[in-house]
Design a protein around this motif. Structure first.
Motif, short mmCIF file in Angstrom:
data_model
loop_
_atom_site.label_atom_id
_atom_site.label_comp_id
_atom_site.label_asym_id
_atom_site.label_seq_id
_atom_site.Cartn_x
_atom_site.Cartn_y
_atom_site.Cartn_z
N VAL A 181 0.88 -1.17 0.00
CA VAL A 181 0.00 0.00 0.00
C VAL A 181 0.91 1.22 0.00
CG1 VAL A 181 -1.97 -1.10 1.11
CG2 VAL A 181 -0.19 -0.10 2.52
N SER A 182 0.59 2.19 -0.86
CA SER A 182 1.49 3.33 -1.06
C SER A 182 0.67 4.62 -1.15
CB SER A 182 2.32 3.12 -2.33
OG SER A 182 3.02 1.89 -2.30
N PRO A 183 0.18 5.10 -0.03
CA PRO A 183 -0.63 6.32 -0.06
C PRO A 183 0.22 7.58 -0.12
CG PRO A 183 -0.45 5.52 2.17
CD PRO A 183 0.25 4.51 1.32
N ASP A 184 -0.34 8.62 -0.69
CA ASP A 184 0.26 9.95 -0.59
C ASP A 184 0.07 10.46 0.84
OD1 ASP A 184 1.02 10.12 -3.26
OD2 ASP A 184 -0.96 10.83 -3.86
N VAL A 185 1.11 11.07 1.35
CA VAL A 185 1.06 11.67 2.69
C VAL A 185 1.59 13.09 2.55
CG1 VAL A 185 1.84 11.56 5.08
CG2 VAL A 185 1.38 9.44 3.82
N GLY A 186 0.70 14.07 2.64
CA GLY A 186 1.11 15.44 2.39
C GLY A 186 1.59 15.57 0.97
N SER A 187 2.76 16.17 0.77
CA SER A 187 3.34 16.29 -0.56
C SER A 187 4.29 15.15 -0.87
CB SER A 187 4.08 17.62 -0.68
OG SER A 187 5.06 17.75 0.36
N GLY A 188 4.43 14.18 0.03
CA GLY A 188 5.27 13.01 -0.19
C GLY A 188 4.45 11.74 -0.25
N PHE A 189 5.08 10.61 0.03
CA PHE A 189 4.35 9.34 0.04
C PHE A 189 5.05 8.36 0.97
CE2 PHE A 189 7.58 8.51 -3.18
CZ PHE A 189 7.89 7.17 -3.01
N VAL A 190 4.29 7.34 1.37
CA VAL A 190 4.81 6.23 2.17
C VAL A 190 4.42 4.94 1.46
CG1 VAL A 190 4.67 5.00 4.36
CG2 VAL A 190 4.70 7.49 4.33
N SER A 191 5.33 3.99 1.41
CA SER A 191 5.03 2.68 0.84
C SER A 191 5.35 1.60 1.86
CB SER A 191 5.86 2.45 -0.43
OG SER A 191 5.53 1.20 -1.01
N LEU A 192 4.33 0.79 2.19
CA LEU A 192 4.48 -0.36 3.08
C LEU A 192 4.30 -1.62 2.24
CD1 LEU A 192 2.19 0.91 5.97
CD2 LEU A 192 4.68 0.80 6.04
N SER A 193 5.25 -2.53 2.31
CA SER A 193 5.15 -3.74 1.50
C SER A 193 5.60 -4.95 2.30
CB SER A 193 6.00 -3.62 0.23
OG SER A 193 7.37 -3.55 0.54
N GLY A 194 5.08 -6.10 1.91
CA GLY A 194 5.45 -7.35 2.56
C GLY A 194 5.45 -8.49 1.57
N LYS A 195 6.25 -9.49 1.85
CA LYS A 195 6.33 -10.68 1.02
C LYS A 195 6.54 -11.89 1.90
CE LYS A 195 10.14 -12.03 -1.08
NZ LYS A 195 11.30 -12.19 -2.00
N VAL A 196 5.83 -12.97 1.61
CA VAL A 196 6.02 -14.22 2.32
C VAL A 196 6.01 -15.35 1.30
CG1 VAL A 196 3.54 -14.49 2.76
CG2 VAL A 196 5.20 -15.71 4.19
N GLU A 197 6.88 -16.31 1.46
CA GLU A 197 6.91 -17.46 0.56
C GLU A 197 7.36 -18.69 1.31
OE1 GLU A 197 9.44 -16.48 -2.69
OE2 GLU A 197 11.24 -16.25 -1.47
N ARG A 198 6.85 -19.82 0.85
CA ARG A 198 7.20 -21.10 1.45
C ARG A 198 7.01 -22.18 0.40
NH1 ARG A 198 3.48 -22.93 6.11
NH2 ARG A 198 4.19 -24.96 5.39
N GLY A 199 7.78 -23.23 0.53
CA GLY A 199 7.65 -24.35 -0.38
C GLY A 199 8.30 -25.58 0.21
N ASP A 200 7.74 -26.75 -0.12
CA ASP A 200 8.34 -28.00 0.36
C ASP A 200 9.59 -28.35 -0.42
OD1 ASP A 200 6.36 -28.22 2.23
OD2 ASP A 200 5.13 -29.60 1.04
N GLY A 201 9.81 -27.67 -1.56
CA GLY A 201 11.06 -27.82 -2.28
C GLY A 201 11.19 -29.13 -3.04
N PHE A 202 12.34 -29.29 -3.69
CA PHE A 202 12.64 -30.47 -4.48
C PHE A 202 13.87 -31.15 -3.89
CE2 PHE A 202 14.87 -26.84 -6.15
CZ PHE A 202 16.14 -27.30 -6.40
N PHE A 203 14.12 -32.38 -4.29
CA PHE A 203 15.33 -33.08 -3.86
C PHE A 203 16.52 -32.55 -4.66
CE2 PHE A 203 12.30 -36.28 -2.32
CZ PHE A 203 12.83 -36.54 -1.07
N THR A 204 17.44 -31.89 -3.98
CA THR A 204 18.67 -31.48 -4.66
C THR A 204 19.59 -32.68 -4.90
OG1 THR A 204 19.76 -30.97 -2.55
CG2 THR A 204 18.57 -29.18 -3.64
N THR A 205 19.39 -33.76 -4.16
CA THR A 205 20.19 -34.97 -4.33
C THR A 205 19.60 -35.83 -5.44
OG1 THR A 205 20.67 -34.96 -1.96
CG2 THR A 205 21.14 -36.99 -3.16
#
Length: 662
Positions: A181-205
């Motif tokens: 979310v990136s609202p304007d604040v006065g004559s500037g702006f603020v951006s708040l962001s998040g990321k989450v990821e997960r996976g059971d993955g593969f066999f590297t062997t």
């Protein structure tokens, strides 16, 4: 100037900055304009559309669009050990520390202890673009840029919609979700962001080598960031940023877990008046853990349970008004890093046998000056740095499980002064032809990891070396850029780089290596980029040939004439993209990496590999699109590690389906 490499459908070639802007428009949240001499150093740019349009969704994979870019291993940040994610260019390889300087909004991002890049903390949607300069660097924080500089720029006000988000589900029960979310604040702006990821993955062997202890490369990570831009007047703004991340991975065996975490903060003042100013300060608090499991007993053998590290630094850059034909930059910068390793060694019985602690401090403080002089169609640029460096308070302590001290070594403090510089010329012969040439020097201080931390990739142990010296680069290059007609551009660069005192992992006994300075790594090669566009179709190509050779004598003489470990001679990438109406788009990206060697003695080969990725975007509403992504569509076998036949593999075919809110 070099051309933007491999950009996604609809992306524009960035000629002088990650995000091109009209000269008379100030976009909130960006840096000072680039000096006119930057193109003399063979710069490649990647824009936001390409960053957010890759099949893997990972910044490090997009950087691979620039042929010659590499991490120490071929695996990405889902299945590599974090400490192996140093970055380099031009086959100046040999170990896992970064030889390229990576900056985010002018702030060095590498871990202050290890030198690796926390790629899982980087989200493509938070960026406006990337500029990659291959070769030695001067300017701010130029110390350490012996292979090049990679500059990431955060998204500006123009890039950020008020609300943005996406969620994907993929192979191996993988889930990715990010938003902002990136609202304007006065004559500037603020951006708040998040990321989450997960996976059971593969066999590297590989299947034939799996045991009861073999495990999938499971990953769990998240990051959050906040960025605020506050204008103080029409010419001045403050940019403040914070980043928090956690990253957990399992590699090869059950219980072989690693983690990294960080809390970073920075503040930057940009003034665009007659006396332009770019001043910033930053702090980093990082940590790393790693558990080593024996391949023969499937038991814990080493627990690197805690590696806290702190980095602080800052710079002040001034651009005084010296006339319309000159752009002069004068400044100072400083970086300080400290860290401590805590690890426990275990017997097969599960009992602790040894407790080790090691660490120290490093610093560089530099003064830099650079001038760009425009003479009609000719631009001349030259600059230099003087740095004072220190390596101090180094120690290694080893105690028994009961606490009895067996080794307590304090290493002598070291300090010195290093001068480096660069110079270049860019001649615009016509609207269709530009010719450029450059020469440069640089240096890199050994990382605390290289000086004091041993590590194990079973069955090979690599020792630290507190006596390591500096790496010093000398190099030159020349090239040309062609625009023969509308819609076609071509750039070619030939280079010679000599990295003296290069730090390599040198074999000293069976399954035992030590970090040592070799005489030099010499890399000669050619880099080619091309872009063609006709209507809705775009084709982008990048190729790098690097003939990289180790020069060695004395204890490491057996390496003379060999290629550095993990350094391919050939690498290439190509993207074919289509941008239709109303948000429809599709692209295919092929990447090739040539045969390379796992080790310094060229006994273990990593075969060449070619992968094909694809992305299709289907709009289903004004602000919503379905996105289909496929990685390694033909399921190419990518060998990432080969220790005497003990193999690790890279990402297999991986399919994703997701929704994007635009």
């Amino acid at each position: 100037m070099a051309l933007a490499a491999l950009i996604a459908p609809g992306a524009a070639v960035a000629q002088s900055s990650p995000v091109p802007d009209a000269a008379d428009i100030v976009v909130l949240g960006q840096s000072l304009p680039l000096p006119p001499g930057v193109p003399a150093y063979g710069t490649v740019a990647i824009d936001r559309a390409r960053l957010t349009g890759d099949a893997s969704g990972r910044v490090e994979d997009v950087l691979a669009d620039v042929a010659g870019f590499q991490q120490f291993r071929r695996a990405d940040s889902r299945s590599a050990n974090p400490s192996a994610q140093g970055v380099t260019l031009r086959a100046l390889g040999g170990n896992a520390s970064s030889r390229a300087l990576l900056l985010l909004d002018g702030v060095p991002l590498a871990d202050p202890f290890f030198g690796y890049i926390p790629f899982n903390a980087l989200a493509a949607d938070r960026l406006s673009g990337v500029r990659v300069t291959r070769g030695g660097g001067a300017g701010a924080f130029g110390a350490g840029a012996v292979a090049g500089t990679i500059e990431l720029a955060s998204a500006t006000r123009r890039d950020l919609p008020p609300v943005w988000g996406e969620v994907f589900y993929g192979s191996n029960s993988a889930v990715e979700a990010s938003g902002s979310v990136s609202p304007d604040v006065g004559s500037g702006f603020v951006s708040l962001s998040g990321k989450v990821e997960r996976g059971d993955g593969f066999f590297t062997t590989p299947f034939a080598q799996r045991t009861a202890a073999s495990a999938r490369a499971r990953y769990r990570d998240w990051s959050g960031s906040v960025r605020a831009v506050v204008p103080l007047d029409p010419e001045t703004e403050v940019q403040a940023s914070g980043l928090l991340f956690r990253d957990n991975r399992t590699l090869r065996f059950a219980g072989a877990d690693s983690s990294s975490q960080g809390e970073d903060a920075s503040v930057r003042l940009i003034h665009r008046g007659g006396w332009a100013v770019d001043a910033l300060a930053y702090v980093q608090a990082r940590n790393f853990t790693n558990r080593v499991i024996s391949a023969t007993t499937a038991r814990l053998t080493l627990d690197q349970r805690n590696t806290p590290a702190t980095g602080i630094g800052g710079k002040i850059e001034l651009r005084p008004p010296v006339g319309p034909d000159h752009l002069l930059r004068i400044g100072v910068d400083a970086r300080f890093g400290e860290g401590t390793l805590y690890e426990d060694a275990y017997a097969a019985s599960g009992a602790v046998t040894t407790r080790r602690t090691a660490g120290g401090r490093t610093s560089t403080t530099g003064l830099f000056l650079e001038d760009d002089w425009t003479i009609g169609r000719l631009v001349l640029t030259a600059g230099g740095r003087v740095d004072r460096w220190t390596i101090s308070d180094g120690f290694f302590r080893e105690a028994s499980a009961s606490g009895r001290v067996m080794t307590d070594t304090r290493f002598a403090n070291r300090a010195g002064v290093e001068g480096t510089g660069r110079a270049g010329a860019l001649f615009q012969a016509s609207d269709a032809v530009a010719v450029r040439a450059a020469a440069y020097t640089g240096f890199r201080l050994p990382r605390l990891n290289e000086l004091y931390r041993p590590f194990v990739v079973f069955p090979v142990t690599t020792q630290a070396n507190a006596a390591l010296g500096l790496e010093r680069l000398r190099g030159f290059e020349g090239g040309f850029d062609l625009k023969p007609f509308a819609g076609l551009t071509l750039g070619v660069t030939a280079f010679y780089n000599r990295l003296e005192g290069a730090i390599a992992n040198v074999t000293i006994a069976t399954n035992l290596r030590q970090r040592q300075n070799v005489d030099a790594i010499v890399a000669r090669g050619v880099e080619v980029t091309a872009h063609a566009k006709r209507g809705a179709l775009a084709l982008d190509l990048s190729y790098a040939f690097s003939d990289s050779t180790v020069h060695a004598s004395g204890a490491s003489a057996q390496l003379g004439g060999f290629a550095p470990a993990q350094s391919p001679r050939h690498s290439a990438s190509a993207t074919l993209g289509w941008a239709g109406l109303r948000g429809w788009s599709a692209s295919l990206t092929a990447r090739y990496v040539g045969r390379q060697y796992e080790d310094d003695l060229q006994t273990d080969v990593l075969p060449a590999a070619t992968t094909l990725d694809g992305v299709v975007t289907v709009p289903v509403g004004r602000h919503v699109a379905v996105v289909l992504r496929g990685e390694n569509l033909f399921d190419e076998t990518v060998v990432t590690r080969n220790a005497a036949g003990s193999i690790d593999l890279g990402t297999p075919r991986t399919l994703w389906v997701g929704l994007r809110l635009r």
